[in-house]
Scaffold this active site. Structure first.
Site, PDB file in Angstrom:
ATOM      1  CG  HIS A 141      -6.637  -4.520   3.912  1.00  8.90           C
ATOM      2  ND1 HIS A 141      -6.975  -3.423   4.678  1.00  8.90           N
ATOM      3  CD2 HIS A 141      -7.777  -5.252   3.794  1.00  8.90           C
ATOM      4  CE1 HIS A 141      -8.249  -3.486   5.009  1.00  8.90           C
ATOM      5  NE2 HIS A 141      -8.762  -4.590   4.485  1.00  8.90           N
ATOM      6  CB  SER A 262      18.722   3.309 -13.929  1.00  7.49           C
ATOM      7  OG  SER A 262      19.742   3.670 -13.005  1.00  7.49           O
TER       8      SER A 262
END
Length: 428
Positions: A141, A262
């Site tokens: 989870h 980037s």
């Protein structure tokens, strides 16, 4: 296929030039068998040995005939004396040649897929060996769960892809078939014996019942395996992307000299390969819908499948081979931050709660629920493993229960989580 994702070997297999070469291979094999059977004059096959394929000439003829196979046949027969040229394309229908030639293209493409899958499995095997002594934080989870062997991540991907490798090898051996059965598959001119002999030359099994086309469920099955393979690649890519998160930072994709992460943030190292493979997996899976739709044709056949196959098959195999190659490079170049990974297990000490619970179950006769509540309370309150065990000892003593934790040294904990991995590795 756009050039960005093109794999030259796949592009070549699905080029018009190769398609026509494969069609000529089928036609020449038929001529050789017909000559051997005495159906056509001796020397006929030899008359076609030096013919040239000209896609430009085929296109020129097709502009008038509006039939690609007639255009192909005309471009070949005009190079041979008429008395022998008339035996070219003898007794067959267009789909005999088109579908059987396509099977040769499929076999070549699947051979490339098998090679790349084998390379990827080898890369995963390498990471398994490198990390089988590394204890990591398991998650469920998205939350810290229990420690696990880090190599099990790679081993899980490896075993799934090995199933796909087996699927592809089975497909190559049993479901890449050919047909030389004539119009509507009725053998009105040729015979099953001739068909078998032609396909033996081409090293293809005979399609048991061809309805003028090779049934498209074969293609749908191939593409379904491709979709499963794409999902396996995406599963690995998504795991790498999760572990790549700045706040997890357990692995990083290899970062080449001169690479930039980037356009404006110099510090960035993004999981671009994983993201690329994730996106391409969606495209590869989309081909399955087309393949399933192409199964249903009118009566013995129509050509509603043809246009779709010219588009999606080259893309399917091109993207699949590209994605396999890229994932192999990603796995080989993956940076695994070993010290950070194992240190995280020590810091997340509460993930040992299951191990502690089962130690207490073995030592006491009270219900599991009682012990579970005590371990849960201590894990919620403690700031370290030592404090957690101290709190437990206090609450156990208050209830007159046993709490011996001498077996929970760090070495003993590590041994617990590693002791069965070699057996799992062996059966994999």
């Amino acid at each position: 296929m756009i050039s960005r994702y093109a794999v030259p070997a796949v592009t070549d297999i699905w080029s018009e030039d190769t398609r026509f070469k494969k069609m000529l291979d089928v036609e020449l094999a038929l001529l050789e068998v017909l000559e051997t059977e005495g159906t056509i004059p001796s020397g006929t096959a030899a008359a076609f040995k030096n013919v040239k394929i000209s896609p430009a000439r085929i296109q020129e003829i097709e502009a008038q005939t509006r039939h690609d196979v007639i255009a192909f046949c005309t471009s070949i027969t005009e190079q041979v004396k008429p008395d022998l040229a008339r035996y070219f394309h003898f007794g067959v229908t267009s789909s005999d040649v088109i579908d059987t030639a396509m099977s040769l293209q499929l076999r070549d493409s699947l051979t490339l897929v098998v090679q790349e899958l084998t390379n990827l499995i080898a890369a995963l095997d390498g990471q398994v060996q490198k990390t089988k002594d590394l204890l990591a934080l398991g998650r469920s989870h998205g939350m810290a769960a229990e420690p696990m062997v880090f190599a099990q991540k790679f081993l899980s991907f490896r075993v799934e892809l090995a199933r796909r490798l087996h699927d592809y090898q089975s497909i190559i051996n049993t479901e890449i078939t050919g047909q030389i059965s004539g119009a509507v598959g009725n053998y009105s001119v040729l015979t099953p014996k001739i068909e078998k002999a032609v396909l033996q030359k081409l090293k293809l099994p005979v399609e048991a019942v061809s309805t003028q086309v090779i049934p498209r469920d074969h293609l749908a099955k191939i593409v379904a395996i491709g979709a499963l393979t794409a999902s396996a690649l995406e599963r690995a890519a998504v795991e790498i992307r999760h572990l790549h998160h700045s706040d997890i930072s357990e692995v990083h994709e290899g970062f080449k000299p001169g690479q930039k992460g980037s356009s404006t943030m110099p510090h960035k190292k993004n999981p671009i390969s994983g993201e690329n493979i994730t996106g391409l997996a969606r495209v590869i899976r989309s081909h399955l819908e087309i393949a399933l739709e192409n199964i249903v044709l009118w009566h013995e056949r129509d050509i509603s499948h043809s246009s779709a196959e010219r588009l999606y098959l080259p893309d399917h195999f091109g993207l699949l081979v590209y994605s396999l190659k890229r994932m192999t490079g990603t796995i080989n170049d993956l940076e695994v931050h070993r010290e950070h990974i194992e240190e995280k297990v020590k810091k997340n000490f509460t993930t040992l709660s299951s191990l502690i619970l089962h130690e207490l179950i073995a030592q006491n006769s009270v219900t599991r629920e009682t012990l579970y509540s005590l371990v849960q309370e201590a894990s919620f309150q403690a700031k370290s493993l030592d404090e957690m065990l101290s709190l437990l000892k206090t609450s156990l003593a208050a209830k007159g229960l046993k709490g011996d934790f001498t077996r929970l040294s760090w070495d003993a904990i590590r041994e617990t989580y590693f002791r069965n991995f070699e057996e799992v590795l062996k059966r994999s």
